[in-house]
Write an enzyme that holds these catalytic residues in place. Structure first.
Site, short mmCIF file in Angstrom:
data_model
loop_
_atom_site.label_atom_id
_atom_site.label_comp_id
_atom_site.label_asym_id
_atom_site.label_seq_id
_atom_site.Cartn_x
_atom_site.Cartn_y
_atom_site.Cartn_z
N SER A 197 0.78 -1.18 0.08
CA SER A 197 0.10 -0.04 0.09
C SER A 197 0.65 1.29 0.03
CB SER A 197 -0.95 -0.04 1.26
OG SER A 197 -1.84 1.04 1.11
N HIS A 200 -6.85 -6.48 0.40
CA HIS A 200 -5.92 -5.53 0.48
C HIS A 200 -4.62 -5.72 1.11
CE1 HIS A 200 -3.99 -1.41 -0.02
NE2 HIS A 200 -3.76 -1.53 1.17
N ASP A 224 -10.12 -5.12 -3.71
CA ASP A 224 -9.37 -4.46 -2.80
C ASP A 224 -10.17 -3.20 -2.32
OD1 ASP A 224 -7.51 -2.53 -1.75
OD2 ASP A 224 -5.83 -3.09 -3.05
#
Length: 255
Positions: A98, A228, A197
């Site tokens: 991320s 995610h 996600d």
């Protein structure tokens, strides 16, 4: 570099001295910490790499600390960690989830990173309110948490229970700065992208593809069962094994 004792807490930094002469810097996501990436870091350690999984500024304490942290503090911390590894290792790879993916790309735009392994890297935000965080941070200090987007039951990345809007404003600055620097990335890039996600939109991958130079090696592996935080999800072992293979492949041709 001794391994951090487990008693230090779920979001304690993790360090491991390896034996193969190469190192991996592992970078966590926004509002989270090392806990979500610890299995990945341990996999690199088991493969012989020296591993550093730091706790980034503003994380692992309370959301108010993240609200007061500038995005440049993340960049500075990552560059310091990289410099420490590069001083004693001929090759330093970077892995990130991320926001950690954006930080890895940003680092690779200015330093001789040997290779990148990114899980659902963030470069764009899904919320239509994202462009207005500069104003909204004064009206609503926090919004709901973005933690634990994990399909597999029982996973916990130990992230904040609220998301500071001021922090999101800084995250947008990081993404904008990183996108601008993508043409400067020359390291080979491995991406794992979840079909589902709820945190990072598909546009992040599209922006990454468009921003990298045509000559940069980019491999994208789709994840069909993971959300995610894929490093704690159903396909985690596949991520770990392919990341190690990828670093071994590209490491052999990059002194």
């Amino acid at each position: 570099m001794p391994e951090t004792p487990a008693a230090a807490g779920p979001n304690a930094p993790f360090h491991h001295a390896g034996t193969n002469g190469a190192a991996v810097l592992v970078l966590h996501g926004f509002t989270a910490g090392p806990a979500g990436l610890l299995p990945w870091a341990r996999a690199f350690a088991d493969a012989g790499y020296t591993v550093s999984l730091p706790l980034l500024p503003g994380h692992g304490t309370r959301w108010q600390d993240l609200a007061a942290t500038k995005y440049t503090s993340f960049i500075d911390a990552v560059q310091q960690e990289y410099a420490a590894l590069a001083a004693t290792h001929g090759r330093v790879f970077v892995a990130g989830l991320s926001m950690g993916g954006a930080l890895a790309l940003h680092l690779a735009s200015t330093h001789a990173v040997a290779g990148l392994a990114l899980v659902n890297p963030g470069l764009t935000l899904a919320s239509p309110l994202a462009p207005f965080t500069g104003v909204l941070r004064h009206l609503a200090p926090t919004v709901a948490a973005i933690a634990n987007d994990i399909a597999k039951p029982g996973g916990d990345e130990h992230a904040y229970d609220r998301t500071p809007v001021a922090g999101v404003h800084e995250l947008r600055k990081l993404f904008k700065d990183t996108i601008r620097r993508l043409p400067q990335v020359t390291a080979p890039v491995l991406v794992f992208r979840s079909d589902t996600d709820h945190v990072v939109p598909e546009s992040s991958l599209e922006v990454l593809r468009a921003g990298l130079d045509d000559g940069v090696h980019l491999e994208v592996n789709r994840l069909t069962r993971s959300h995610h935080v894929a490093t704690l999800d159903y396909e985690a072992e596949a991520i770990f094994s392919r990341s190690i293979e990828f670093f071994q492949e590209v490491g052999g041709s990059r002194p």
